[in-house]
Write a protein that holds these residues in place. Structure first.
Motif, PDB file in Angstrom:
ATOM      1  N   GLN A 281      -5.532  38.401  40.212  1.00  9.94           N
ATOM      2  CA  GLN A 281      -6.017  39.629  40.863  1.00  9.94           C
ATOM      3  C   GLN A 281      -5.010  40.171  41.870  1.00  9.94           C
ATOM      4  OE1 GLN A 281     -10.026  39.373  42.256  1.00  9.94           O
ATOM      5  NE2 GLN A 281      -9.973  41.473  43.008  1.00  9.94           N
TER       6      GLN A 281
ATOM      7  N   THR B 247      -2.969  42.642  39.891  1.00  6.83           N
ATOM      8  CA  THR B 247      -3.644  43.898  39.496  1.00  6.83           C
ATOM      9  C   THR B 247      -3.994  44.732  40.736  1.00  6.83           C
ATOM     10  OG1 THR B 247      -5.686  42.629  39.278  1.00  6.83           O
ATOM     11  CG2 THR B 247      -4.544  43.201  37.237  1.00  6.83           C
TER      12      THR B 247
ATOM     13  N   ASN C 211      -2.713  48.569  41.278  1.00  5.55           N
ATOM     14  CA  ASN C 211      -3.642  49.677  41.576  1.00  5.55           C
ATOM     15  C   ASN C 211      -3.251  50.391  42.845  1.00  5.55           C
ATOM     16  OD1 ASN C 211      -5.412  49.679  39.506  1.00  5.55           O
ATOM     17  ND2 ASN C 211      -6.647  48.004  40.362  1.00  5.55           N
TER      18      ASN C 211
ATOM     19  N   HIS D 158      -0.607  52.074  30.979  1.00  2.06           N
ATOM     20  CA  HIS D 158      -1.382  53.175  30.422  1.00  2.06           C
ATOM     21  C   HIS D 158      -1.692  52.924  28.940  1.00  2.06           C
ATOM     22  CE1 HIS D 158      -2.824  57.234  29.965  1.00  2.06           C
ATOM     23  NE2 HIS D 158      -2.022  57.389  28.923  1.00  2.06           N
TER      24      HIS D 158
ATOM     25  N   GLY E 211      -4.394  50.591  28.104  1.00  2.00           N
ATOM     26  CA  GLY E 211      -5.755  51.018  28.396  1.00  2.00           C
ATOM     27  C   GLY E 211      -6.132  50.979  29.860  1.00  2.00           C
ATOM     28  N   GLY E 212      -5.170  50.695  30.737  1.00  2.00           N
ATOM     29  CA  GLY E 212      -5.435  50.757  32.186  1.00  2.00           C
ATOM     30  C   GLY E 212      -6.438  49.722  32.665  1.00  2.00           C
ATOM     31  N   LYS E 213      -6.475  48.549  32.051  1.00  6.48           N
ATOM     32  CA  LYS E 213      -7.444  47.520  32.481  1.00  6.48           C
ATOM     33  C   LYS E 213      -7.000  46.904  33.811  1.00  6.48           C
ATOM     34  CE  LYS E 213      -8.570  46.346  27.749  1.00  6.48           C
ATOM     35  NZ  LYS E 213      -7.432  47.102  27.192  1.00  6.48           N
ATOM     36  N   THR E 214      -7.976  46.543  34.617  1.00  4.15           N
ATOM     37  CA  THR E 214      -7.640  45.984  35.937  1.00  4.15           C
ATOM     38  C   THR E 214      -7.874  44.474  35.999  1.00  4.15           C
ATOM     39  OG1 THR E 214      -9.817  46.633  36.680  1.00  4.15           O
ATOM     40  CG2 THR E 214      -7.998  48.099  37.246  1.00  4.15           C
ATOM     41  N   SER E 215      -8.277  43.894  34.877  1.00  5.01           N
ATOM     42  CA  SER E 215      -8.343  42.429  34.821  1.00  5.01           C
ATOM     43  C   SER E 215      -8.314  42.010  33.365  1.00  5.01           C
ATOM     44  CB  SER E 215      -9.618  41.913  35.500  1.00  5.01           C
ATOM     45  OG  SER E 215     -10.733  42.348  34.759  1.00  5.01           O
ATOM     46  N   GLY E 216      -8.069  40.735  33.146  1.00  3.83           N
ATOM     47  CA  GLY E 216      -8.064  40.231  31.772  1.00  3.83           C
ATOM     48  C   GLY E 216      -6.870  39.340  31.505  1.00  3.83           C
TER      49      GLY E 216
ATOM     50  N   GLU F 218      -4.206  41.639  27.405  1.00  4.01           N
ATOM     51  CA  GLU F 218      -5.200  42.716  27.614  1.00  4.01           C
ATOM     52  C   GLU F 218      -4.713  43.731  28.640  1.00  4.01           C
ATOM     53  OE1 GLU F 218      -9.237  40.202  26.478  1.00  4.01           O
ATOM     54  OE2 GLU F 218      -8.528  40.232  28.559  1.00  4.01           O
ATOM     55  N   VAL F 219      -4.086  43.247  29.693  1.00  4.38           N
ATOM     56  CA  VAL F 219      -3.671  44.165  30.769  1.00  4.38           C
ATOM     57  C   VAL F 219      -2.361  44.876  30.422  1.00  4.38           C
ATOM     58  CG1 VAL F 219      -2.977  44.315  33.201  1.00  4.38           C
ATOM     59  CG2 VAL F 219      -4.908  42.867  32.536  1.00  4.38           C
TER      60      VAL F 219
END
Ligand code: DGJ
Length: 568
Positions: A212, A215, A219, A234, A237-242, A246-247
């Motif tokens: 975290q 991320t 952010n 981008h 997919g702009g994920k903020t965790s994973g 995935e990120v």
């Protein structure tokens, strides 16, 4: 062999030298290195790797540094030399380096050749190399062990950091002259043969997913991210965790990000140790470039590269600089990639060549760099040294003018020309300044006889809106009001005597002249005194300014000119 114990070295840290080097932020957004309160630019040279082990070599590289008029030597301090047996310290090489430099008034930047040097762990002492159980190796995806100790091993960090601390404590205790001014942590960190470590410890860390802390940072600074990283996030997919994939999306560039995070976390811990000993001394890491179309693992993956700056900044906020080592063509583009609002420019290594001194002028003038240092200057042919010496001596003399109270509000600039890039126009206030390679004047036979044009350039330092310092080698400058530049492009070519080169004026513009022009009120070659005052060497006019048309410095030497303009 002199052996010291760690506890003795730590105790003697209490003997503080009272010297200080630090990075300051200027009002213009640039950073400035100061040493003992005065602005300092590292006119440096980095020695070959194996010099530190031989006192005779150390003495000779210091002599050669003096003959280059360098003010600073970058030189390895090697783990294998200072801790040949675990817990037993031998600082002979360190004492020799600092002693030889101090005697000559040179400053030193120690390069910590610890756990990694050019990716590899070749400078780890033999007792580390042999104990692969205690000090596990990084592995490729196929399970091949590398001579790269794993970033994920706590034992590696423990041993490396203990030696690093011992070195810094010893320096703090013995360097009473303040010879050491900056510290490089490790050398060209990066994974080879694969984009990341796949050893069991590394796989365990990878499976934990993106922390975290990372991320959150991405952010918070989303508008300032490097464009390569921003578009990767981008596209994923702009994920903020994973998970890392995935990120950041699938592929080796995500492996590189994971590995960069690990290297940077490791270096951050070393940087914090350094901060405890030297609270203000600048700390940096150097990077081998991702050049020549190579992919991560072909180039040292995950080093402190521009496209990974945000990963490094997120994990290693204590570091001051991510520094490029430059061995490829494209000097101006490479330095621009590392001269960023959140990263002062420092070039600790650049290919040794005639152009080095001009590169230093450019880096300082264009980017307000902290310094520049050719690699293995000790191998430079003797015939090339006088040109470096002259340029470096003059550059050094400019330091008092780097005090902010000498600057006008107009920014400095750098010029860098070769046969493929011959001129550049900049504006300062309402004046357009066109700087060109000296050989754009066709008067020197070498301009047209097939000789490869030497690199030329310099810097421009505005003293007031109509007064400039121009310093460098191989440049010619003309001045016009910004509004008049279009008309002057129609000026006919003139010979050295100022008359038309040939025949009549076939190019004269039909349009009427509007506005004022700019003339040279005076041009003086000057020397800069230590208090910043300018002493005239000679007044240049007549043929030397093309009868008032331009200001120039030939390609074979360096000069500092004070140029006063007027409008008519
Ligand atoms: C970059 C390294 O940082 C230096 O120590 C040296 O190995 C040079 N490459 C050699 O080109």
């Amino acid at each position: 062999m002199r052996l010291f114990t760690l506890s003795l070295a730590l105790l003697s840290v209490l003997l503080c030298s009272g010297h200080e080097s630090r990075l300051e932020r200027l009002d213009n957004g640039r950073a400035r290195l100061t040493v003992d309160g005065s602005p300092y630019f590292i006119i440096g040279g980095e020695t070959g790797n194996s010099m530190a082990s031989c006192p005779g070599d150390v003495s000779s590289v210091m002599d050669k540094a003096e003959r280059h008029a360098y003010n600073t030597v970058l030189i390895p301090m090697a783990w294998e030399l200072i801790e040949p047996r675990e817990g037993q310290w031998d600082f002979t090489s360190v004492d020799t380096i600092i002693g030889e430099a101090t005697r000559r008034g040179l400053k030193i930047v120690p390069l910590w050749f610890g756990a990694w040097k050019n990716s590899m762990s070749c400078y780890a002492p033999e007792w580390v190399k042999r104990d692969v159980k205690r000090f596990p190796r990084a592995m490729t995806a196929s399970g091949k062990p590398l001579e790269i100790v794993s970033t994920f091993s706590p034992e590696v960090y423990e041993a490396d950091s203990r030696a690093f601390r011992a070195l810094l404590s010893h320096i703090a205790a013995t360097d009473t002259a303040g010879t050491v001014i900056m510290i490089q942590i490790e050398n060209e960190i990066g994974m080879l043969e694969d984009a990341r470590d796949h050893s069991p410890l590394a796989e365990k860390a990878y499976r934990k997913g993106v922390p975290q802390q990372l991320t959150d940072y991405l952010n918070q600074y989303s508008s300032q991210l490097h464009p390569v990283l921003a578009s990767r996030l981008h596209e994923a997919g702009g994920k903020t965790s994973g998970s890392w994939e995935e990120v950041f999306g699938p592929g080796i560039y995500t492996d590189e990000i994971f590995q960069a995070w690990a290297y940077a976390l490791y270096v951050e811990k070393l940087a914090r140790e350094a901060r405890k000993v030297f609270p203000t001394m600048p700390l940096y890491v150097n990077a081998a470039m991702n050049s020549r179309g190579r992919i991560p693992g072909q180039y040292p993956s995950a080093g402190p590269l521009a496209h990974l700056k945000d990963i490094w900044h997120a994990a290693a906020p204590t570091l001051d600089i991510l520094a490029p080592d430059l061995y490829d063509s494209g000097f101006t583009s490479w330095v621009a990639a590392y001269a960023l609002p959140d990263n002062p420019l420092f070039v600790p290594e650049i290919k040794c060549g005639r152009e080095n001194t001009v590169q230093a002028y450019y880096a300082l003038g264009e980017h307000g760099a902290i310094g520049l240092s050719p690699f293995a200057y000790n191998l430079r042919p003797e015939s090339e040294i006088p040109y470096q010496h002259e340029g470096n001596s003059l550059l050094k003399s400019l330091f008092p003018l780097l005090q902010s109270d000498y600057y006008s509000s107009l920014p400095t600039a750098g010029f860098y020309f070769d046969q493929d890039s011959t001129s550049r126009t900049i504006t300062r206030g309402d004046i357009a300044i066109k700087a060109s390679h000296f050989f754009t004047l066709p008067w020197d036979p070498r301009a047209t006889d097939g000789t490869r044009w030497p690199v030329a350039g310099g810097l421009l330092l505005p003293l007031s809106p109509e007064e400039f310092i121009v310093a460098g080698s191989g440049i010619v400058l003309t001045f016009e009001p910004v509004t008049a530049t279009a008309d002057t492009s129609a000026s006919p070519a003139l010979g050295e005597d100022g008359f038309l080169l040939e025949g009549g004026d076939k190019t004269s513009s039909q349009s009427r002249w509007h506005g004022k022009r700019i003339g040279l009120a005076s041009v003086e070659e000057v020397k800069v005194s230590p208090d910043g005052s300018l002493k005239r060497v000679r007044t240049l006019n007549g043929d030397e300014t093309h009868q008032g048309r331009h200001v120039r410095i030939g390609v074979d030497n360096f000069q500092i000119l004070r140029v006063k303009l007027y409008k008519y």
